[in-house]
Design a protein around this motif. Sequence first.
Motif, PDB file in Angstrom:
ATOM      1  N   ASP A  42       0.827  -1.208   0.000  1.00 56.76           N
ATOM      2  CA  ASP A  42       0.000   0.000   0.000  1.00 56.76           C
ATOM      3  C   ASP A  42       0.866   1.265   0.000  1.00 56.76           C
ATOM      4  OD1 ASP A  42      -2.543   1.346   0.161  1.00 56.76           O
ATOM      5  OD2 ASP A  42      -2.070   1.804   2.244  1.00 56.76           O
ATOM      6  N   PHE A  43       1.942   1.263   0.768  1.00 60.28           N
ATOM      7  CA  PHE A  43       2.845   2.411   0.807  1.00 60.28           C
ATOM      8  C   PHE A  43       3.612   2.557  -0.508  1.00 60.28           C
ATOM      9  CE2 PHE A  43       2.102   2.788   5.279  1.00 60.28           C
ATOM     10  CZ  PHE A  43       2.583   4.023   5.659  1.00 60.28           C
ATOM     11  N   ASP A  44       3.913   1.452  -1.156  1.00 56.96           N
ATOM     12  CA  ASP A  44       4.699   1.456  -2.391  1.00 56.96           C
ATOM     13  C   ASP A  44       3.815   1.888  -3.559  1.00 56.96           C
ATOM     14  OD1 ASP A  44       6.477   1.000  -4.464  1.00 56.96           O
ATOM     15  OD2 ASP A  44       6.175  -1.170  -4.461  1.00 56.96           O
ATOM     16  N   SER A  45       3.550   3.180  -3.655  1.00 60.01           N
ATOM     17  CA  SER A  45       2.623   3.710  -4.659  1.00 60.01           C
ATOM     18  C   SER A  45       3.112   3.515  -6.092  1.00 60.01           C
ATOM     19  CB  SER A  45       2.359   5.197  -4.401  1.00 60.01           C
ATOM     20  OG  SER A  45       3.572   5.937  -4.443  1.00 60.01           O
ATOM     21  N   ILE A  51       9.890   1.446  -0.909  1.00 61.49           N
ATOM     22  CA  ILE A  51       9.139   2.600  -0.418  1.00 61.49           C
ATOM     23  C   ILE A  51      10.067   3.801  -0.358  1.00 61.49           C
ATOM     24  CG2 ILE A  51       7.832   3.551   1.520  1.00 61.49           C
ATOM     25  CD1 ILE A  51       7.040   0.719   2.271  1.00 61.49           C
ATOM     26  N   ASP A  55       6.714   8.368  -1.077  1.00 65.26           N
ATOM     27  CA  ASP A  55       5.616   7.445  -0.764  1.00 65.26           C
ATOM     28  C   ASP A  55       5.134   7.657   0.673  1.00 65.26           C
ATOM     29  OD1 ASP A  55       5.703   6.163  -3.250  1.00 65.26           O
ATOM     30  OD2 ASP A  55       7.178   4.694  -2.571  1.00 65.26           O
ATOM     31  N   PHE A  56       6.099   7.791   1.590  1.00 67.95           N
ATOM     32  CA  PHE A  56       5.775   7.980   3.000  1.00 67.95           C
ATOM     33  C   PHE A  56       5.027   9.289   3.215  1.00 67.95           C
ATOM     34  CE2 PHE A  56       7.441   4.573   5.454  1.00 67.95           C
ATOM     35  CZ  PHE A  56       7.148   4.853   6.775  1.00 67.95           C
ATOM     36  N   ASN A  58       3.285  10.968   1.114  1.00 69.79           N
ATOM     37  CA  ASN A  58       1.978  10.982   0.449  1.00 69.79           C
ATOM     38  C   ASN A  58       0.953  10.100   1.142  1.00 69.79           C
ATOM     39  OD1 ASN A  58       3.015  12.683  -1.489  1.00 69.79           O
ATOM     40  ND2 ASN A  58       3.395  11.069  -2.990  1.00 69.79           N
ATOM     41  N   SER A  59       1.430   9.156   1.952  1.00 71.12           N
ATOM     42  CA  SER A  59       0.511   8.233   2.604  1.00 71.12           C
ATOM     43  C   SER A  59      -0.310   8.953   3.669  1.00 71.12           C
ATOM     44  CB  SER A  59       1.284   7.085   3.249  1.00 71.12           C
ATOM     45  OG  SER A  59       0.398   6.258   3.982  1.00 71.12           O
ATOM     46  N   GLN A  60      -1.581   8.621   3.694  1.00 72.60           N
ATOM     47  CA  GLN A  60      -2.477   9.193   4.699  1.00 72.60           C
ATOM     48  C   GLN A  60      -2.740   8.184   5.824  1.00 72.60           C
ATOM     49  OE1 GLN A  60      -3.574  12.459   4.471  1.00 72.60           O
ATOM     50  NE2 GLN A  60      -2.128  12.460   2.752  1.00 72.60           N
ATOM     51  N   LYS A  61      -1.930   7.109   5.861  1.00 73.16           N
ATOM     52  CA  LYS A  61      -2.194   6.016   6.795  1.00 73.16           C
ATOM     53  C   LYS A  61      -2.020   6.453   8.244  1.00 73.16           C
ATOM     54  CE  LYS A  61      -3.271   1.663   7.241  1.00 73.16           C
ATOM     55  NZ  LYS A  61      -4.565   1.159   6.765  1.00 73.16           N
TER      56      LYS A  61
END
Length: 261
Positions: A42-45, A51, A55-56, A58-61
């Motif tokens: 999921d992180f690996d856009s 990653i 990627d980090f 941009n992540s909304q996790k």
Amino acid sequence: MSLKDFTIHSFSFKIVGKVCNLQEFFIFKYEYFYVAYCLYVDFDSSGEGWISKQDFENSQKWEISLLAIEQIFEQIPRRFKHNIYDVDEINRLSIGDYTVLEDPKEAIDNVEFANCMGFEDFVWFLISFHDRLNDQSIKYWLKVLDLDGDGLLSLWEMERFYRVIHQKRDILQLETFEFSSIVCLIRDMFDSDSPCFSIEDLLKFPEAGAMLTAIFTDHFRFSEFVDRKTFVLPKELEFSNWVKFIEYEYSDLTRGKEEEE
């Protein structure tokens, strides 16, 4: 995922759990690996298998501080391994006798990926983020916060991280707090007037250590800390919630898969 990929990644996962001395990892559980791998993908856009810092960001996790992300991808808390393990060698190892392989089987020469996370690197981060009470996690986050690398967390370093969190809260029009007030609460947790904290201080009071590292690196934890009506002692907060995290994520992932089918 191929059988070879599964063997390699599950081996990496077992290594990190054992190094962190997490009892949950002494017996391999598919759910742990499944959640970690799905989050990794999921992180690996870009879908390139690594990653990146972008990627980090941009992540909304999770609500990770941008300054903390900068430190992580500068490889301050831990150098990225980029190891590709030989499957035959892995199969020869007996269960429970895993050791960290110091020499990579295959080095990553591509400069583009030199500052990217591999799966094992991501698992280190994941455990450190969701199980902040174990010694390895406390050491990991202290290194993130220790901007000058002297092994101590000083007030000016705390203030640097505080400013990043303060700026985001200001943009979101959330209530802000004076840094001096935060420092007073921190000193109360450690019952100390010291201008800095060492790893020994944090390990001596692991709940307070987990709180200290969390509030300056995690926007959600900072909000949880300052927004409550009355001050709650660190021991009453959950920082060792790896199993609950896995259960929730696994349930969410499998439910989504069932809905797709």
